[in-house]
Design a protein around this motif. Structure first.
Motif, PDB file in Angstrom:
ATOM      1  N   ILE A   1       0.795  -1.058  -0.061  1.00 27.44           N
ATOM      2  CA  ILE A   1       0.190   0.001  -0.116  1.00 27.44           C
ATOM      3  C   ILE A   1       0.826   1.312   0.079  1.00 27.44           C
ATOM      4  N   ALA A   2       1.849   1.486   0.998  1.00 23.66           N
ATOM      5  CA  ALA A   2       2.617   2.489   0.813  1.00 23.66           C
ATOM      6  C   ALA A   2       4.227   2.177   1.512  1.00 23.66           C
TER       7      ALA A   2
ATOM      8  N   LYS B   1       0.327   9.368   9.240  1.00 16.76           N
ATOM      9  CA  LYS B   1      -0.485  10.395   8.978  1.00 16.76           C
ATOM     10  C   LYS B   1      -0.841  10.400   7.600  1.00 16.76           C
ATOM     11  N   LEU B   2       0.189  10.359   6.832  1.00 12.04           N
ATOM     12  CA  LEU B   2       0.087  10.237   5.337  1.00 12.04           C
ATOM     13  C   LEU B   2      -0.747   9.092   4.680  1.00 12.04           C
ATOM     14  N   VAL B   3      -0.466   7.884   5.199  1.00  8.78           N
ATOM     15  CA  VAL B   3      -1.319   6.934   4.981  1.00  8.78           C
ATOM     16  C   VAL B   3      -2.979   7.041   5.242  1.00  8.78           C
ATOM     17  N   ASN B   4      -3.039   7.603   6.222  1.00 12.97           N
ATOM     18  CA  ASN B   4      -4.624   7.861   7.231  1.00 12.97           C
ATOM     19  C   ASN B   4      -5.030   8.924   5.902  1.00 12.97           C
ATOM     20  N   GLU B   5      -4.125   9.824   5.594  1.00 13.96           N
ATOM     21  CA  GLU B   5      -5.045  10.883   4.660  1.00 13.96           C
ATOM     22  C   GLU B   5      -5.111  10.276   3.394  1.00 13.96           C
ATOM     23  N   ASP B   6      -4.157   9.572   2.927  1.00 15.31           N
ATOM     24  CA  ASP B   6      -4.485   8.969   1.425  1.00 15.31           C
ATOM     25  C   ASP B   6      -5.410   7.681   1.477  1.00 15.31           C
ATOM     26  N   LEU B   7      -5.641   6.971   2.436  1.00 17.31           N
ATOM     27  CA  LEU B   7      -6.769   6.056   2.435  1.00 17.31           C
ATOM     28  C   LEU B   7      -8.070   6.572   3.110  1.00 17.31           C
ATOM     29  N   GLY B   8      -7.985   7.703   3.557  1.00 16.14           N
ATOM     30  CA  GLY B   8      -9.320   8.221   4.226  1.00 16.14           C
ATOM     31  C   GLY B   8      -9.670   7.279   5.433  1.00 16.14           C
TER      32      GLY B   8
END
Length: 84
Positions: A36-37, A54-61
C-alpha cells in the motif's frame, strides 16, 4: 481492492544506506499481500511513524465516515495521547 487487514512494520537497511523502511501492506480475503505504502526514514521512532501513518491515513481516508479504521500497533514508545 478490499483489504481484510492492513499490516505495518519497519525494516532495518544494512550496507551503504543505514536507514529504515516503513511499510504498510494489505491482506485480502484470499490472503494475497499487496503493498500500500512505503517510506525510507533515517530511523524508526515515534516521529517518523507519526509522519508516515498520518500520510497513509490521509491517502486511505481511514478516519472518514462510518467505516473509519482503528490502528493497532506493537510500538511501545507511542504516547498515550497520540492521534494521527
Amino acid at each position: 481492492m478490499a483489504w481484510r487487514e492492513i499490516k505495518h512494520d519497519g525494516y532495518l537497511m544494512f550496507g551503504a544506506f543505514k536507514s529504515q523502511i516503513l511499510a504498510v501492506v494489505g491482506l485480502d480475503g484470499d490472503n494475497d499481500i499487496s503493498p500500500i505504502a512505503w517510506a525510507v526514514v533515517e530511523m524508526e521512532n515515534t516521529q517518523s511513524w507519526a509522519w508516515f501513518i498520518k500520510l497513509v491515513n490521509e491517502d486511505l481516508g481511514m478516519d472518514r465516515g462510518p467505516n473509519s479504521w482503528i490502528l493497532m500497533t506493537d510500538l511501545q514508545k507511542v504516547p498515550l495521547n497520540y492521534t494521527p
